[in-house]
Design a protein around this motif. Structure first.
Motif, PDB file in Angstrom:
ATOM      1  N   VAL A 160       2.425 -10.603  32.582  1.00  0.00           N
ATOM      2  CA  VAL A 160       2.374  -9.143  32.536  1.00  0.00           C
ATOM      3  C   VAL A 160       3.551  -8.549  33.301  1.00  0.00           C
ATOM      4  N   ALA A 161       3.819  -9.077  34.486  1.00  0.00           N
ATOM      5  CA  ALA A 161       4.919  -8.558  35.308  1.00  0.00           C
ATOM      6  C   ALA A 161       6.263  -8.737  34.608  1.00  0.00           C
ATOM      7  N   HIS A 162       6.472  -9.905  33.990  1.00  0.00           N
ATOM      8  CA  HIS A 162       7.730 -10.125  33.269  1.00  0.00           C
ATOM      9  C   HIS A 162       7.870  -9.152  32.098  1.00  0.00           C
ATOM     10  N   GLN A 163       6.768  -8.884  31.395  1.00  0.00           N
ATOM     11  CA  GLN A 163       6.827  -7.938  30.280  1.00  0.00           C
ATOM     12  C   GLN A 163       7.075  -6.511  30.781  1.00  0.00           C
ATOM     13  N   MET A 164       6.538  -6.173  31.937  1.00  0.00           N
ATOM     14  CA  MET A 164       6.836  -4.885  32.543  1.00  0.00           C
ATOM     15  C   MET A 164       8.326  -4.767  32.856  1.00  0.00           C
ATOM     16  N   ALA A 165       8.884  -5.823  33.465  1.00  0.00           N
ATOM     17  CA  ALA A 165      10.315  -5.812  33.789  1.00  0.00           C
ATOM     18  C   ALA A 165      11.160  -5.694  32.527  1.00  0.00           C
ATOM     19  N   ASP A 166      10.742  -6.385  31.454  1.00  0.00           N
ATOM     20  CA  ASP A 166      11.457  -6.284  30.180  1.00  0.00           C
ATOM     21  C   ASP A 166      11.464  -4.841  29.669  1.00  0.00           C
ATOM     22  N   ALA A 167      10.306  -4.182  29.727  1.00  0.00           N
ATOM     23  CA  ALA A 167      10.197  -2.811  29.236  1.00  0.00           C
ATOM     24  C   ALA A 167      11.059  -1.855  30.060  1.00  0.00           C
ATOM     25  N   ILE A 168      11.054  -2.033  31.373  1.00  0.00           N
ATOM     26  CA  ILE A 168      11.864  -1.184  32.258  1.00  0.00           C
ATOM     27  C   ILE A 168      13.351  -1.405  31.983  1.00  0.00           C
ATOM     28  N   TYR A 169      13.751  -2.670  31.878  1.00  0.00           N
ATOM     29  CA  TYR A 169      15.140  -3.031  31.609  1.00  0.00           C
ATOM     30  C   TYR A 169      15.612  -2.384  30.311  1.00  0.00           C
ATOM     31  N   GLU A 170      14.787  -2.495  29.260  1.00  0.00           N
ATOM     32  CA  GLU A 170      15.178  -1.966  27.956  1.00  0.00           C
ATOM     33  C   GLU A 170      15.213  -0.437  27.954  1.00  0.00           C
ATOM     34  N   LYS A 171      14.267   0.194  28.626  1.00  0.00           N
ATOM     35  CA  LYS A 171      14.227   1.649  28.641  1.00  0.00           C
ATOM     36  C   LYS A 171      15.457   2.235  29.323  1.00  0.00           C
ATOM     37  N   ILE A 172      15.890   1.612  30.398  1.00  0.00           N
ATOM     38  CA  ILE A 172      17.018   2.143  31.161  1.00  0.00           C
ATOM     39  C   ILE A 172      18.354   1.747  30.547  1.00  0.00           C
ATOM     40  N   LEU A 173      18.476   0.497  30.116  1.00  0.00           N
ATOM     41  CA  LEU A 173      19.770  -0.021  29.660  1.00  0.00           C
ATOM     42  C   LEU A 173      19.934  -0.038  28.152  1.00  0.00           C
ATOM     43  N   GLY A 174      18.833   0.105  27.405  1.00  0.00           N
ATOM     44  CA  GLY A 174      18.926   0.065  25.959  1.00  0.00           C
ATOM     45  C   GLY A 174      19.106  -1.320  25.390  1.00  0.00           C
ATOM     46  N   VAL A 175      18.858  -2.339  26.198  1.00  0.00           N
ATOM     47  CA  VAL A 175      18.982  -3.740  25.785  1.00  0.00           C
ATOM     48  C   VAL A 175      17.656  -4.432  26.061  1.00  0.00           C
ATOM     49  N   ARG A 176      17.181  -5.230  25.122  1.00  0.00           N
ATOM     50  CA  ARG A 176      15.913  -5.925  25.306  1.00  0.00           C
ATOM     51  C   ARG A 176      15.975  -6.853  26.520  1.00  0.00           C
ATOM     52  N   GLY A 177      14.962  -6.790  27.360  1.00  0.00           N
ATOM     53  CA  GLY A 177      14.909  -7.660  28.529  1.00  0.00           C
ATOM     54  C   GLY A 177      14.558  -9.088  28.141  1.00  0.00           C
ATOM     55  N   ALA A 178      14.952 -10.037  28.986  1.00  0.00           N
ATOM     56  CA  ALA A 178      14.704 -11.452  28.701  1.00  0.00           C
ATOM     57  C   ALA A 178      14.001 -12.143  29.862  1.00  0.00           C
ATOM     58  N   PHE A 179      13.177 -11.403  30.594  1.00  0.00           N
ATOM     59  CA  PHE A 179      12.468 -12.007  31.723  1.00  0.00           C
ATOM     60  C   PHE A 179      11.236 -12.781  31.256  1.00  0.00           C
ATOM     61  N   TRP A 180      10.566 -12.275  30.222  1.00  0.00           N
ATOM     62  CA  TRP A 180       9.402 -12.976  29.681  1.00  0.00           C
ATOM     63  C   TRP A 180       9.877 -13.997  28.644  1.00  0.00           C
ATOM     64  N   THR A 181      10.612 -14.956  29.126  1.00  0.00           N
ATOM     65  CA  THR A 181      11.113 -16.057  28.315  1.00  0.00           C
ATOM     66  C   THR A 181      10.889 -17.340  29.100  1.00  0.00           C
ATOM     67  N   ARG A 182      11.279 -18.469  28.506  1.00  0.00           N
ATOM     68  CA  ARG A 182      11.097 -19.758  29.167  1.00  0.00           C
ATOM     69  C   ARG A 182      12.400 -20.543  29.179  1.00  0.00           C
ATOM     70  N   ILE A 183      12.457 -21.498  30.070  1.00  0.00           N
ATOM     71  CA  ILE A 183      13.590 -22.408  30.128  1.00  0.00           C
ATOM     72  C   ILE A 183      13.063 -23.835  30.012  1.00  0.00           C
ATOM     73  N   ALA A 184      13.899 -24.723  29.497  1.00  0.00           N
ATOM     74  CA  ALA A 184      13.591 -26.152  29.451  1.00  0.00           C
ATOM     75  C   ALA A 184      14.655 -26.885  30.251  1.00  0.00           C
ATOM     76  N   TYR A 185      14.294 -28.022  30.820  1.00  0.00           N
ATOM     77  CA  TYR A 185      15.246 -28.802  31.606  1.00  0.00           C
ATOM     78  C   TYR A 185      14.704 -30.214  31.764  1.00  0.00           C
ATOM     79  N   ILE A 186      15.558 -31.100  32.222  1.00  0.00           N
ATOM     80  CA  ILE A 186      15.199 -32.502  32.434  1.00  0.00           C
ATOM     81  C   ILE A 186      15.131 -32.792  33.930  1.00  0.00           C
TER      82      ILE A 186
END
Length: 442
Positions: free
Chosen positions: A150-176
């Motif tokens: 929920v918090a990551h999606q909130m940050a995404d919405a705030i980021y997009e509203k202010i900057l006009g670019v979709r936020g990428a906080f509610w995403t995942r990373i893979a690694y070894i």
């Protein structure tokens, strides 16, 4: 496989660059360390959001997660809680002159309520301080275990509203990761939230695992495994745990990369005797050879529209980035600055390419920006052995691997290079990062 800056020739040596490393604890998440700053970042206050319901309060500090997300993007400068002279929880409680005196451009307020049945309701608002205008106002409900989402999606919405670019906080990373040393080494393919929390093991193996690559829907990972003795490429379904053997030809099978539509897989094979780029139709398993050139062609990555492939080749004497039509044809050289450019990752609009760029014994992440016409280079990392760059899906940040002594760490750096976030497994080594795609909105 990713071509390591240690030696491009290690590709021929079948991934000899992997070293036994210190043991790590895979139960622990990645630690976050902001190691830079951006003086031009937008000032924003994310006021603590208290629990105002009955029963036990949730463990997740929603406001802290939102603030950390915005800060690590490099685009925002968050006000420390100690400097907040007031802590409103609703828009009606905001005293705008106070926040103008604190030179804040935006303020986020909210609170958490009990939604019953083990769930919580988060209500939040975003305001423009100068205009005293509400820009966002939402409520989201989730169980305690999903409040970070929920918090990551909130940050995404705030980021997009202010900057006009979709936020990428509610995403995942893979690694070894690597556990143990020598013959006791154990490998794991891991998936975690973009900030390193909630690490989950996808695959464990006593043999090396390499080159994770996300499918565009975020449901599958392609990767390289040595469990059959030779390198083989598998596709793993993260949700069901099922997997499929994709390529186990004689010689090298490496560097898988899903096409933007998810129907094809680019890969490097040496079935003809020389490492070349191929494309496999995942439905029919039909192979199309894309390159046919003396030298090493490896590390394919797709253009945003799927019409072409970028790849690393030493056909000119030193590793450089080339581009070729995805159906085959003549390749054109893309990089000319620097003696060594490898491991390309391409932004969603094809205007930026991040690479591992070498000079002498120093290898750093560099960015080729073609958005203004004439190509411009910038250096994103300050290390001496940095590699495996991977763009966030909105191209705002680049994830990469670095060496600190004998330990492998990950960094996420803003695309302007001004803010870096270190993600470290506390007791061991982490390598080969890949940033996942956007997730479907809930």
């Amino acid at each position: 496989m990713k071509a390591s800056p240690r030696l491009f020739a290690a590709f021929v040596a079948m991934f000899a660059f992997l070293l036994p490393l210190a043991a790590l604890s895979q139960e622990r998440g990645l630690e976050i360390d902001i190691v830079g700053g951006n003086a031009s970042a937008l000032p924003i206050t994310v006021v603590p959001m208290p629990y105002q319901g009955g029963g036990a309060a949730p463990e997740t500090d929603v406001a802290a997660v939102v603030g950390a997300d915005l800060a690590r993007s490099g685009q925002f400068r968050t006000l420390p809680a100690a400097d907040m002279v007031e802590k409103p929880t609703r828009g009606s409680e905001i005293q705008f002159p106070t926040w103008r005196l604190l030179k804040q451009d935006f303020i986020v307020v909210g609170h958490v309520l009990d939604a019953g049945a083990g769930s919580y309701r988060v209500e939040y608002e975003l305001f423009d301080v100068a205009k005293q205008e509400r820009l966002l106002g939402f409520a989201m409900t989730a169980r305690s275990s999903a409040l970070r989402d929920v918090a990551h999606q909130m940050a995404d919405a705030i980021y997009e509203k202010i900057l006009g670019v979709r936020g990428a906080f509610w995403t995942r990373i893979a690694y070894i990761t690597v556990t143990g040393t020598g013959k006791g080494a154990r490998y794991a393919l891991m998936v975690a939230d973009s900030d390193g929390y909630n690490p989950q093991t996808v695959v464990r193996s006593p043999e090396p695992l390499l080159s994770p690559s996300w499918s565009p829907d975020g449901r599958k990972l392609a990767y390289v495994s040595f469990e059959r003795g030779n390198s083989s490429i598998y596709i793993q379904d993260i949700t069901t745990g099922s997997r499929e053997l994709i390529a186990s030809f004689r010689g090298i099978n490496s560097s898988p990369a899903f096409s933007p539509d998810g129907r094809r897989l680019a890969l490097t094979l040496s079935r003809s005797g020389n490492p070349e780029i191929y494309v496999m139709d995942l439905g029919s398993k039909a192979l199309t050879q894309i390159t046919n050139q003396f030298g090493i062609d490896t590390e394919p990555t797709w253009s945003a529209d799927g019409s072409s492939l970028y790849f690393t080749s030493d056909r000119g004497g030193q590793p450089q980035i080339y581009q070729v039509p995805a159906s085959g044809g003549s390749a054109t050289r893309v990089t000319f600055q620097g003696r060594y450019n490898a491991s390309p990752t391409v932004s969603f609009d094809d205007k930026k390419i991040a690479v591992a760029q070498g000079s002498g014994n120093v290898y750093r992440i560099a960015l080729l920006d073609r958005s203004l016409g004439s190509p411009r280079w910038s250096t994103l990392s300050p290390g001496s052995l940095d590699e495996s760059p991977s763009f966030a899906p909105n191209a705002s940040m680049v994830l990469y691997a670095a060496r600190e002594g004998r330990r492998g760490v990950l960094y996420a750096v803003s695309a302007d290079g001004r803010v870096r976030q270190r993600l470290v497994l506390a007791d061991g080594d982490v390598r080969e990062p890949a940033w996942g795609p956007f997730r479907a909105q809930r």
